[in-house]
Design an enzyme around this catalytic site. Structure first.
Site, short mmCIF file in Angstrom:
data_model
loop_
_atom_site.label_atom_id
_atom_site.label_comp_id
_atom_site.label_asym_id
_atom_site.label_seq_id
_atom_site.Cartn_x
_atom_site.Cartn_y
_atom_site.Cartn_z
N THR A 33 0.83 -1.19 0.00
CA THR A 33 0.00 0.00 0.00
C THR A 33 0.87 1.25 0.00
O THR A 33 1.96 1.26 0.59
CB THR A 33 -0.94 0.02 1.22
OG1 THR A 33 -1.65 1.25 1.24
CG2 THR A 33 -0.19 -0.12 2.54
N SER B 128 -1.79 3.11 10.74
CA SER B 128 -2.84 2.29 11.36
C SER B 128 -2.21 0.92 11.54
O SER B 128 -1.19 0.60 10.91
CB SER B 128 -4.07 2.17 10.46
OG SER B 128 -3.81 1.30 9.36
N TYR C 113 -3.34 -1.74 10.45
CA TYR C 113 -3.40 -2.37 9.13
C TYR C 113 -2.22 -1.94 8.26
O TYR C 113 -1.48 -2.77 7.74
CB TYR C 113 -4.72 -2.03 8.40
CG TYR C 113 -4.53 -2.09 6.90
CD1 TYR C 113 -4.34 -3.33 6.27
CD2 TYR C 113 -4.44 -0.93 6.12
CE1 TYR C 113 -4.08 -3.39 4.90
CE2 TYR C 113 -4.19 -0.99 4.77
CZ TYR C 113 -4.01 -2.22 4.16
OH TYR C 113 -3.74 -2.28 2.81
N HIS C 114 -2.04 -0.61 8.09
CA HIS C 114 -0.95 -0.15 7.22
C HIS C 114 0.40 -0.66 7.73
O HIS C 114 1.28 -0.99 6.94
CB HIS C 114 -0.97 1.38 7.11
CG HIS C 114 -2.09 1.94 6.27
ND1 HIS C 114 -3.26 2.41 6.81
CD2 HIS C 114 -2.22 2.09 4.92
CE1 HIS C 114 -4.07 2.84 5.83
NE2 HIS C 114 -3.46 2.66 4.68
N LYS D 164 1.44 -4.08 6.54
CA LYS D 164 2.03 -4.10 5.20
C LYS D 164 3.53 -3.80 5.25
O LYS D 164 4.30 -4.30 4.45
CB LYS D 164 1.34 -3.06 4.31
CG LYS D 164 -0.12 -3.33 4.05
CD LYS D 164 -0.28 -4.50 3.10
CE LYS D 164 -1.66 -4.53 2.49
NZ LYS D 164 -1.88 -5.71 1.65
P1 NAD Z 1 -11.14 -7.41 0.18
O1 NAD Z 1 -11.39 -7.42 1.64
O2 NAD Z 1 -12.26 -7.08 -0.73
O3 NAD Z 1 -10.53 -8.82 -0.27
C1 NAD Z 1 -9.57 -9.52 0.46
C2 NAD Z 1 -9.85 -11.01 0.30
O4 NAD Z 1 -8.85 -11.77 0.99
C3 NAD Z 1 -11.19 -11.40 0.89
O5 NAD Z 1 -11.95 -12.14 -0.04
C4 NAD Z 1 -10.82 -12.25 2.11
O6 NAD Z 1 -11.77 -13.26 2.40
C5 NAD Z 1 -9.46 -12.81 1.71
N1 NAD Z 1 -8.59 -13.16 2.85
C6 NAD Z 1 -8.23 -12.37 3.89
N2 NAD Z 1 -7.44 -13.03 4.75
C7 NAD Z 1 -7.26 -14.29 4.23
C8 NAD Z 1 -6.55 -15.44 4.67
N3 NAD Z 1 -5.87 -15.45 5.80
N4 NAD Z 1 -6.60 -16.56 3.91
C9 NAD Z 1 -7.32 -16.57 2.74
N5 NAD Z 1 -8.01 -15.50 2.28
C10 NAD Z 1 -7.98 -14.36 3.03
O7 NAD Z 1 -9.92 -6.39 -0.08
P2 NAD Z 1 -9.45 -5.66 -1.43
O8 NAD Z 1 -9.97 -4.28 -1.40
O9 NAD Z 1 -9.73 -6.50 -2.60
O10 NAD Z 1 -7.89 -5.60 -1.19
C11 NAD Z 1 -7.06 -6.64 -1.66
C12 NAD Z 1 -5.61 -6.31 -1.39
O11 NAD Z 1 -5.25 -5.10 -2.02
C13 NAD Z 1 -5.31 -6.13 0.10
O12 NAD Z 1 -4.07 -6.71 0.40
C14 NAD Z 1 -5.24 -4.64 0.26
O13 NAD Z 1 -4.37 -4.29 1.29
C15 NAD Z 1 -4.71 -4.19 -1.08
N6 NAD Z 1 -5.14 -2.82 -1.41
C16 NAD Z 1 -6.48 -2.51 -1.55
C17 NAD Z 1 -6.84 -1.20 -1.85
C18 NAD Z 1 -8.28 -0.76 -2.01
O14 NAD Z 1 -8.52 0.44 -2.18
N7 NAD Z 1 -9.26 -1.66 -1.96
C19 NAD Z 1 -5.85 -0.23 -2.02
C20 NAD Z 1 -4.51 -0.58 -1.88
C21 NAD Z 1 -4.17 -1.88 -1.57
N1 USQ Z 2 -11.46 9.94 4.24
C1 USQ Z 2 -12.33 10.99 4.40
N2 USQ Z 2 -13.67 10.72 4.37
C2 USQ Z 2 -14.17 9.46 4.19
C3 USQ Z 2 -13.26 8.39 4.03
C4 USQ Z 2 -11.91 8.67 4.06
O1 USQ Z 2 -11.92 12.14 4.56
O2 USQ Z 2 -15.39 9.30 4.20
C5 USQ Z 2 -9.99 10.19 4.24
C6 USQ Z 2 -9.22 9.41 5.29
O3 USQ Z 2 -9.16 10.09 6.51
C7 USQ Z 2 -7.87 9.27 4.61
C8 USQ Z 2 -8.20 9.21 3.13
O4 USQ Z 2 -9.51 9.74 3.00
O5 USQ Z 2 -7.09 10.40 4.84
C9 USQ Z 2 -8.17 7.82 2.53
O6 USQ Z 2 -8.98 6.97 3.33
P1 USQ Z 2 -9.62 5.62 2.73
O7 USQ Z 2 -10.50 5.02 3.76
O8 USQ Z 2 -10.16 5.87 1.39
O9 USQ Z 2 -8.29 4.75 2.49
P2 USQ Z 2 -7.30 4.01 3.50
O10 USQ Z 2 -7.81 3.95 4.87
O11 USQ Z 2 -5.94 4.62 3.32
O12 USQ Z 2 -7.29 2.53 2.96
C10 USQ Z 2 -7.58 2.17 1.59
C11 USQ Z 2 -7.74 0.67 1.57
C12 USQ Z 2 -6.43 0.01 1.98
C13 USQ Z 2 -5.31 0.53 1.10
C14 USQ Z 2 -5.23 2.05 1.11
C15 USQ Z 2 -4.27 2.59 0.09
O13 USQ Z 2 -8.80 0.26 2.44
O14 USQ Z 2 -6.56 -1.40 1.85
O15 USQ Z 2 -4.09 0.01 1.57
O16 USQ Z 2 -6.52 2.57 0.75
S1 USQ Z 2 -3.42 4.02 0.66
O17 USQ Z 2 -4.40 5.01 1.12
O18 USQ Z 2 -2.62 4.52 -0.42
O19 USQ Z 2 -2.60 3.59 1.79
#
Ligand code: NAD
Ligand code: USQ
Length: 404
Positions: free
Chosen positions: A155, A190, A192-193, A196
């Site tokens: 991320t 966070s 979560y972050h 990664k």
């Molecule tokens: P999502 O929650 O929609 O999908 C994740 C999938 O992984 C789910 O289907 C879940 O069941 C599966 N999973 C989780 N833990 C598991 C485990 N231990 N074993 C097997 N399966 C497991 O999430 P997404 O939005 O598709 O994100 C996918 C990846 O991309 C993540 O690693 C996330 O960090 C990254 N990412 C997402 C975004 C975004 O904006 N959605 C942005 C940047 C990075």
């Molecule tokens: N934000 C608002 N209002 C909202 C939602 C979010 O102001 O209603 C702000 C948040 O405070 C943050 C920014 O928008 O500053 C982004 O938040 P987000 O919820 O869209 O994204 P984030 O929490 O960073 O997480 C998402 C995905 C995560 C991925 C990440 C990429 O859930 O899996 O890793 O985006 S990145 O942001 O580049 O780290």
């Protein structure tokens, strides 16, 4: 099937971990469509989180079994399915030995920052699930498929918001007269972050120590829903999260505009991030697989196409809404997170472009169609799920059944 003579002529075998999720489902179909042999590995834990928190996708989504049946009926292509948790090494070993992947795309993590900040047990779950899952994938590659290329979803949030330009993974520093190229400093904000960041460190180490080949895709925030493949049939429809836990910025704003909820800008709204269309997510992953890292190489690509502040996104959605006759308002929500609200941001993102990425930029017409799409499903929106409910400051050990 162990290294037969026709190896070279065989389609590449790609295991998509997390293939039932938002990015993973779109990617699995895209790769299958492009002629790769695809297997989905997923524990379905994401569907369980939704049940536990009382959330649902804006779009109705079919079960993974019906999704795959539909894909077969529509295209004639088969995607193998392995249901299980990659933290269970026995299960992961079985899937590796049964499917024999040439590449593993790893999306299978708990990916919500707010989810990881609900309570202690969610923080611990997130880091355990993500860090141990990835570690297991690294061991499986070493043990069973040494040449397999790991394409790992990282991320942009690993870098945080430093007051200097963000490079792609590495920065060259001169210090006291000596120069070295070092991992770019990580400042995640966070649990979560941070998971990664821990993953990136483990992958970098195993590339060095064991010769693993890996690409870390530091992805920005993804928006959109339709891809060429998921549009083919309603049972192939992707999930679309809009709630305060799993919904992400631009997607949430579109749903808010569609139902007449004010756009929720957290704090000052100067928070700037990299964003990309989900059609570019699938393209980037395909490019990474087609151009694999070398043995021992730990490659890092910044995977986004444009930068926006939250205020800029709100302005774009307001304008697009007006064209559809929607009166879109914006409110300032006290920021539930601890993050910089006004900051410098300039992140490099050239490596995927150099490999051939043709970005779908956020044009007016794209935003119009995304808004139209959300309007179509507006009756499914649960307005109670829109406001954020998880506080970075208030997290404690007390278990929360529903975010407080
Ligand atoms: P999502 O929650 O929609 O999908 C994740 C999938 O992984 C789910 O289907 C879940 O069941 C599966 N999973 C989780 N833990 C598991 C485990 N231990 N074993 C097997 N399966 C497991 O999430 P997404 O939005 O598709 O994100 C996918 C990846 O991309 C993540 O690693 C996330 O960090 C990254 N990412 C997402 C975004 C975004 O904006 N959605 C942005 C940047 C990075
Ligand atoms: N934000 C608002 N209002 C909202 C939602 C979010 O102001 O209603 C702000 C948040 O405070 C943050 C920014 O928008 O500053 C982004 O938040 P987000 O919820 O869209 O994204 P984030 O929490 O960073 O997480 C998402 C995905 C995560 C991925 C990440 C990429 O859930 O899996 O890793 O985006 S990145 O942001 O580049 O780290």
């Amino acid at each position: 099937s162990n290294g037969s003579a026709n190896e070279a002529s065989k389609a590449q075998r790609v295991m998509v971990i997390g293939g039932d999720g938002y990015c993973g489902w779109a990617t699995a179909l895209h790769l299958s469509n492009k002629g790769y042999e695809v297997a989905i590995v997923d524990s379905l834990v994401r569907r369980l989180f939704d049940h536990q928190l009382g959330l649902d996708s804006l779009t109705p989504i079919a079960s993974i079994h019906n999704r795959l049946r539909c894909w077969k009926a529509v295209t004639g292509k088969t995607i193998e399915l392995f249901i299980g948790d990659i933290c269970d090494f026995e299960f992961l070993s079985e899937t590796f030995n049964s499917f024999e992947p040439d590449a593993v795309v790893h999306f299978g993590e708990q990916r919500s920052a707010p989810y990881s900040m609900i309570d202690r047990s969610r923080a611990v779950f997130t880091q355990h699930n993500n860090v141990i899952g990835t570690l297991n994938v690294l061991f499986a590659i070493k043990e069973f498929r040494e040449q397999c290329h790991l394409v790992k979803l990282g991320t942009m949030g690993e870098y945080g918001t430093p007051n200097i330009d963000i490079e792609e993974g590495y920065i060259t520093i001169t210090h006291n007269g000596r120069t070295d190229t070092l991992p770019y400093p990580k400042q995640a904000s966070s649990f979560y972050h941070l998971s990664k960041v821990h993953d990136s460190n483990n992958i970098a180490f195993t590339c060095k120590a064991w010769g693993i080949r890996a690409t870390d895709l530091n992805q920005g925030v993804v928006y959109g829903v339709r891809t060429d493949e998921t549009s083919l049939h309603e049972d192939l429809c992707n999930r679309f999260d809009y709630d305060g836990v799993f919904g992400t910025a631009l997607n949430r704003f579109c749903v808010q505009a569609a139902v007449g909820h004010p756009l929720t800008v957290y704090g000052k709204g100067g928070q700037t991030r990299g964003y990309l269309d989900i059609r570019d997510t699938v393209q980037c992953v395909e490019l990474a697989i087609a151009n694999p890292a070398k043995p021992g190489e730990f490659r890092v690509f910044n995977q986004f196409t444009e930068q926006f502040s939250v205020n800029e996104l709100a302005a774009l959605v307001t304008k697009a809404g007006a064209k559809l006759g929607l009166n879109v308002e914006t409110i300032t929500v006290p920021n539930p997170r601890v993050e910089a609200e006004e900051h410098y941001y300039n992140a490099k993102h050239t490596k995927l472009i150099e490999l051939g990425l043709k970005p779908h930029l956020l044009s007016d017409s794209l935003l119009d169609s995304l808004l139209n799409f959300t309007v179509q499903f507006k009756d499914r929106v649960d307005r109670k799920q829109i406001m954020p409910s998880v506080s970075w400051r208030k997290i404690g050990v007390k278990p929360q059944t529903v975010p407080a």
